[in-house]
Design a protein around this motif. Structure first.
Motif, PDB file in Angstrom:
ATOM      1  N   LEU A 172       3.710  13.685  -0.733  1.00  0.00           N
ATOM      2  CA  LEU A 172       3.850  12.989  -2.009  1.00  0.00           C
ATOM      3  C   LEU A 172       4.622  11.680  -1.879  1.00  0.00           C
ATOM      4  O   LEU A 172       4.779  10.965  -2.864  1.00  0.00           O
ATOM      5  N   SER A 173       5.049  11.388  -0.669  1.00  0.00           N
ATOM      6  CA  SER A 173       5.767  10.134  -0.439  1.00  0.00           C
ATOM      7  C   SER A 173       4.795   8.972  -0.305  1.00  0.00           C
ATOM      8  O   SER A 173       3.573   9.158  -0.303  1.00  0.00           O
ATOM      9  N   ILE A 174       5.329   7.769  -0.186  1.00  0.00           N
ATOM     10  CA  ILE A 174       4.480   6.579  -0.015  1.00  0.00           C
ATOM     11  C   ILE A 174       3.671   6.680   1.273  1.00  0.00           C
ATOM     12  O   ILE A 174       2.477   6.356   1.298  1.00  0.00           O
ATOM     13  N   ASP A 175       4.305   7.143   2.363  1.00  0.00           N
ATOM     14  CA  ASP A 175       3.599   7.304   3.634  1.00  0.00           C
ATOM     15  C   ASP A 175       2.463   8.312   3.513  1.00  0.00           C
ATOM     16  O   ASP A 175       1.391   8.136   4.108  1.00  0.00           O
ATOM     17  N   GLY A 176       2.690   9.378   2.760  1.00  0.00           N
ATOM     18  CA  GLY A 176       1.651  10.376   2.551  1.00  0.00           C
ATOM     19  C   GLY A 176       0.468   9.808   1.788  1.00  0.00           C
ATOM     20  O   GLY A 176      -0.694  10.082   2.115  1.00  0.00           O
ATOM     21  N   VAL A 180      -4.238   8.888   3.005  1.00  0.00           N
ATOM     22  CA  VAL A 180      -5.518   9.286   2.422  1.00  0.00           C
ATOM     23  C   VAL A 180      -6.657   8.345   2.836  1.00  0.00           C
ATOM     24  O   VAL A 180      -7.713   8.796   3.301  1.00  0.00           O
ATOM     25  N   LEU A 181      -6.437   7.055   2.719  1.00  0.00           N
ATOM     26  CA  LEU A 181      -7.498   6.094   3.030  1.00  0.00           C
ATOM     27  C   LEU A 181      -7.903   6.132   4.504  1.00  0.00           C
ATOM     28  O   LEU A 181      -9.108   6.160   4.806  1.00  0.00           O
ATOM     29  N   PRO A 182      -6.953   6.149   5.459  1.00  0.00           N
ATOM     30  CA  PRO A 182      -7.367   6.256   6.865  1.00  0.00           C
ATOM     31  C   PRO A 182      -8.189   7.514   7.163  1.00  0.00           C
ATOM     32  O   PRO A 182      -9.147   7.455   7.941  1.00  0.00           O
TER      33      PRO A 182
END
Length: 282
Positions: A172-176, A180-182
């Motif tokens: 749920l973090s920004i890195d998470g 999704v897109l990659p």
């Protein structure tokens, strides 16, 4: 993995020797094109270090069992799918640790020998047991086959849910969110490369085989990648495989349904135009 083994017989290996070209194309697509694609996408999107190794590990495993069902839906070559999934699964004992060590060994220490032993236990032994049962204990196989899909579903759900639950905060973090897109791009390109690699003139395959190779390339054994990531890389690196399971299943089954309905890749632009026009008019 046991469910793969009980579908195999000694005759299947003889059949594979008679069809070396489509098997070779699918094998190269999974263990050469797909790992290279994983590296390119991981670097292009600047995937976070906490997910980087797990993402590349996902690109280094063999095909998923679900690809055989997808091949059935797509009216593809089911026999080729079963053989290709079986051979890439067995080969993962050597190739997955080798590729992982080459691609991410400098980023995260990888014990290739220990990983090979783990894959041997998780993959090769159950497949070999299934092969023996199918060859010499048909009555037992007849009892196991009806329940294997349910067992596989439960095991897969646990393998997916565990890393997702453990790493909820990271997901749920920004890195998470950036992961999704990659993952979407990776699977989209894997399906595409698998299909068009089989259309190269020198190895050109029939449409049914091309669909199967595409599905086997885009639908890899992310569950195995998740298990290995948890054991050898750390729980956060199991997040990309867990996300990959969901994405590859949805995308693969949608693509299979698209082909199964009688549509072809060359029809896709016109279908999109028609869909856009109908939405605009509505």
């Amino acid at each position: 993995m046991l469910s793969i083994g009980i579908k195999l017989s000694i005759n299947d290996f003889a059949l594979a020797m008679k069809r070396p070209v489509p098997l070779s194309v699918g094998f190269v697509a999974q263990y050469v094109l797909k790992p290279a694609l994983g590296v390119l996408i991981a670097r292009a999107f600047g995937i976070s270090p906490m997910f980087y190794a797990g993402f590349l590990l996902t690109a280094c495993v063999g095909g998923a069992q679900l690809s055989s069902y997808a091949s059935f839906l797509s009216k593809g070559d089911i026999a080729l799918s079963i053989l290709l999934t079986s051979f890439t699964t067995i080969s993962s004992v050597l190739l997955t640790p080798l590729l992982t060590g080459i691609l991410i060994g400098s980023v995260v220490p990888v014990d290739a020998v220990a990983m090979s032993k783990s894959i041997l236990q998780v993959v090769l032994l159950p497949v070999a047991l299934g092969l023996v049962l199918n060859s010499y204990a048909k009555p037992i196989v007849a009892i196991l086959q009806p329940v294997m899909p349910f067992v596989a579903m439960v095991c897969t759900s646990l393998c997916i849910g565990s890393p997702l639950a453990i790493n909820k905060s990271q997901i749920l973090s920004i890195d998470g969110a950036r992961l999704v897109l990659p993952v979407l791009v990776f699977h989209t390109m894997a399906f595409t490369l698998g299909y068009w690699a089989s259309k190269i003139p020198i190895v050109r395959q029939e449409e049914e085989a091309s669909r199967t190779i595409s599905l086997c390339t885009g639908m890899q054994s992310s569950t195995l990648a998740g298990l290995l990531a948890t054991q050898f890389l750390g729980s956060t690196h199991a997040v990309p495989p867990a996300c990959s399971v969901v994405v590859m299943a949805i995308m693969g089954l949608c693509l299979a349904s698209f082909w199964g309905s009688g549509s072809k890749i060359r029809d896709l632009p016109s279908l999109l135009v028609q869909k856009t026009s109908s939405i605009a008019s509505a």
